[in-house]
Design a protein around this motif. Structure first.
Motif, PDB file in Angstrom:
ATOM      1  N   GLY A 150       0.822  -1.205   0.000  1.00 30.98           N
ATOM      2  CA  GLY A 150       0.000   0.000   0.000  1.00 30.98           C
ATOM      3  C   GLY A 150       0.858   1.258   0.000  1.00 30.98           C
ATOM      4  N   GLU A 151       1.903   1.253   0.842  1.00 31.93           N
ATOM      5  CA  GLU A 151       2.815   2.395   0.897  1.00 31.93           C
ATOM      6  C   GLU A 151       3.579   2.550  -0.415  1.00 31.93           C
ATOM      7  OE1 GLU A 151       4.018   2.391   5.629  1.00 31.93           O
ATOM      8  OE2 GLU A 151       4.870   0.847   4.322  1.00 31.93           O
ATOM      9  N   ILE A 152       4.011   1.436  -0.982  1.00 30.79           N
ATOM     10  CA  ILE A 152       4.732   1.491  -2.260  1.00 30.79           C
ATOM     11  C   ILE A 152       3.824   2.065  -3.336  1.00 30.79           C
ATOM     12  CG2 ILE A 152       5.807   0.104  -4.087  1.00 30.79           C
ATOM     13  CD1 ILE A 152       6.703  -1.833  -1.784  1.00 30.79           C
ATOM     14  N   GLY A 153       2.564   1.648  -3.326  1.00 36.16           N
ATOM     15  CA  GLY A 153       1.609   2.181  -4.279  1.00 36.16           C
ATOM     16  C   GLY A 153       1.495   3.694  -4.178  1.00 36.16           C
ATOM     17  N   GLN A 154       1.463   4.202  -2.950  1.00 39.77           N
ATOM     18  CA  GLN A 154       1.384   5.656  -2.754  1.00 39.77           C
ATOM     19  C   GLN A 154       2.662   6.344  -3.218  1.00 39.77           C
ATOM     20  OE1 GLN A 154       0.471   6.051   1.411  1.00 39.77           O
ATOM     21  NE2 GLN A 154      -1.712   5.759   1.078  1.00 39.77           N
ATOM     22  N   GLU A 160      -1.982  -0.895  -5.245  1.00 35.28           N
ATOM     23  CA  GLU A 160      -1.377  -1.897  -4.372  1.00 35.28           C
ATOM     24  C   GLU A 160      -1.215  -3.219  -5.122  1.00 35.28           C
ATOM     25  OE1 GLU A 160      -2.346  -4.103  -0.125  1.00 35.28           O
ATOM     26  OE2 GLU A 160      -3.283  -2.177  -0.567  1.00 35.28           O
ATOM     27  N   GLN A 161      -2.204  -3.568  -5.939  1.00 38.70           N
ATOM     28  CA  GLN A 161      -2.142  -4.807  -6.725  1.00 38.70           C
ATOM     29  C   GLN A 161      -0.977  -4.763  -7.717  1.00 38.70           C
ATOM     30  OE1 GLN A 161      -3.982  -7.579  -6.199  1.00 38.70           O
ATOM     31  NE2 GLN A 161      -2.612  -8.536  -7.666  1.00 38.70           N
ATOM     32  N   THR A 162      -0.736  -3.603  -8.323  1.00 40.24           N
ATOM     33  CA  THR A 162       0.377  -3.468  -9.258  1.00 40.24           C
ATOM     34  C   THR A 162       1.696  -3.667  -8.525  1.00 40.24           C
ATOM     35  OG1 THR A 162      -0.861  -1.995 -10.696  1.00 40.24           O
ATOM     36  CG2 THR A 162       1.538  -1.891 -10.870  1.00 40.24           C
ATOM     37  N   SER A 163       1.799  -3.113  -7.318  1.00 37.43           N
ATOM     38  CA  SER A 163       3.005  -3.291  -6.519  1.00 37.43           C
ATOM     39  C   SER A 163       3.250  -4.774  -6.243  1.00 37.43           C
ATOM     40  CB  SER A 163       2.895  -2.514  -5.206  1.00 37.43           C
ATOM     41  OG  SER A 163       4.030  -2.743  -4.397  1.00 37.43           O
ATOM     42  N   LYS A 164       2.192  -5.475  -5.852  1.00 34.57           N
ATOM     43  CA  LYS A 164       2.328  -6.916  -5.579  1.00 34.57           C
ATOM     44  C   LYS A 164       2.755  -7.671  -6.828  1.00 34.57           C
ATOM     45  CE  LYS A 164      -1.033  -7.096  -1.845  1.00 34.57           C
ATOM     46  NZ  LYS A 164      -2.337  -7.614  -1.401  1.00 34.57           N
ATOM     47  N   SER A 165       2.149  -7.313  -7.962  1.00 32.16           N
ATOM     48  CA  SER A 165       2.475  -7.977  -9.216  1.00 32.16           C
ATOM     49  C   SER A 165       3.929  -7.712  -9.612  1.00 32.16           C
ATOM     50  CB  SER A 165       1.524  -7.496 -10.311  1.00 32.16           C
ATOM     51  OG  SER A 165       1.873  -8.053 -11.544  1.00 32.16           O
ATOM     52  N   GLN A 166       4.357  -6.465  -9.505  1.00 28.56           N
ATOM     53  CA  GLN A 166       5.736  -6.113  -9.848  1.00 28.56           C
ATOM     54  C   GLN A 166       6.723  -6.845  -8.927  1.00 28.56           C
ATOM     55  OE1 GLN A 166       6.951  -3.577 -12.379  1.00 28.56           O
ATOM     56  NE2 GLN A 166       5.049  -4.490 -13.075  1.00 28.56           N
ATOM     57  N   TYR A 167       6.367  -6.955  -7.658  1.00 33.05           N
ATOM     58  CA  TYR A 167       7.213  -7.674  -6.703  1.00 33.05           C
ATOM     59  C   TYR A 167       7.331  -9.150  -7.098  1.00 33.05           C
ATOM     60  CZ  TYR A 167       8.707  -9.994  -2.439  1.00 33.05           C
ATOM     61  OH  TYR A 167       9.369 -10.787  -1.541  1.00 33.05           O
ATOM     62  N   ASN A 168       6.203  -9.772  -7.422  1.00 29.12           N
ATOM     63  CA  ASN A 168       6.235 -11.183  -7.825  1.00 29.12           C
ATOM     64  C   ASN A 168       7.029 -11.383  -9.107  1.00 29.12           C
ATOM     65  OD1 ASN A 168       4.883 -12.439  -5.702  1.00 29.12           O
ATOM     66  ND2 ASN A 168       2.901 -11.837  -6.530  1.00 29.12           N
ATOM     67  N   ARG A 169       6.867 -10.458 -10.050  1.00 26.05           N
ATOM     68  CA  ARG A 169       7.635 -10.546 -11.294  1.00 26.05           C
ATOM     69  C   ARG A 169       9.126 -10.363 -11.027  1.00 26.05           C
ATOM     70  NH1 ARG A 169       3.849  -7.021 -15.407  1.00 26.05           N
ATOM     71  NH2 ARG A 169       2.091  -8.444 -15.401  1.00 26.05           N
ATOM     72  N   ALA A 170       9.455  -9.454 -10.121  1.00 27.12           N
ATOM     73  CA  ALA A 170      10.866  -9.239  -9.774  1.00 27.12           C
ATOM     74  C   ALA A 170      11.463 -10.499  -9.157  1.00 27.12           C
ATOM     75  CB  ALA A 170      11.005  -8.057  -8.803  1.00 27.12           C
ATOM     76  N   ARG A 171      10.730 -11.121  -8.250  1.00 26.50           N
ATOM     77  CA  ARG A 171      11.220 -12.360  -7.622  1.00 26.50           C
ATOM     78  C   ARG A 171      11.423 -13.447  -8.666  1.00 26.50           C
ATOM     79  NH1 ARG A 171       7.750 -14.599  -3.563  1.00 26.50           N
ATOM     80  NH2 ARG A 171       9.558 -15.851  -3.057  1.00 26.50           N
TER      81      ARG A 171
END
Length: 180
Positions: A150-154, A160-171
């Motif tokens: 949520g904080e990353i999204g801000q 927030e969903q995009t942040s989660k997706s980008q994190y999963n793609r990065a991993r």
């Protein structure tokens, strides 16, 4: 011990508000290395990270009256460093900072963390630094700086969903790069 350090920082901040250069130097000495590491992880260029470090301390000391003490001085300063780094990336990168709003329907939740024991720290660090900017920023803010999605999204002006997706793609990309 931590309470004593916090009390010392409160006193140093108060002295900085009064224009005490020695207090500024002491806060700089306490936080410079950690903040340089934050900047370096975000911009991936040591010279730029050093410049951002200096700019961030100038901003902090200029705006010290805005520090309300709601968090530690270190967290407040880290936010300044992160904001300056992101502003640099938006303004000076040859390629625009791209964090896509698309997300994988099949991976809406984070995958469980997997240990990466067979790799040395330098290899993992180089791999993270080699990620595309959007992946690297989200991964760094989440894993290394401790922000939630949520904080990353801000911070990045994404969902927030995009942040989660980008994190999963990065991993996923890190695993691919490490496993050759």
């Amino acid at each position: 011990m931590e309470a004593v350090l916090q009390d010392i920082n409160v006193l140093l901040v108060e002295r900085c508000r009064q224009g005490d250069r020695k207090a500024q130097h002491e806060l700089y000495a306490r936080y410079a290395r950690a903040m340089l590491n934050v900047a370096m992880r975000l911009v991936n260029d040591y010279g730029v990270a050093e410049d951002l470090l200096q700019e961030s301390f100038v901003d902090a000391f200029t705006k010290i009256h805005q520090f309300k003490g709601e968090s530690s001085f270190g967290l407040w300063l880290k936010r300044i460093v992160i904001n300056n780094a992101l502003n640099f990336l938006r303004k000076y990168q040859r390629q625009p900072l791209v964090v896509t709003d698309q997300f994988d329907e099949e991976q809406p939740h984070e995958e469980p963390d997997e240990p990466v024991y067979p790799y040395d720290v330098d290899q993992v660090h180089r791999t993270i630094q080699g990620l595309p900017d959007g992946y690297r920023l989200v991964f760094t803010l989440y894993c290394l700086e401790g922000y939630d999605h949520g904080e990353i999204g801000q911070i990045l002006n994404i969902s927030e969903q995009t942040s989660k997706s980008q994190y999963n793609r990065a991993r996923k990309k890190i695993r691919e790069l490490l496993n050759g």
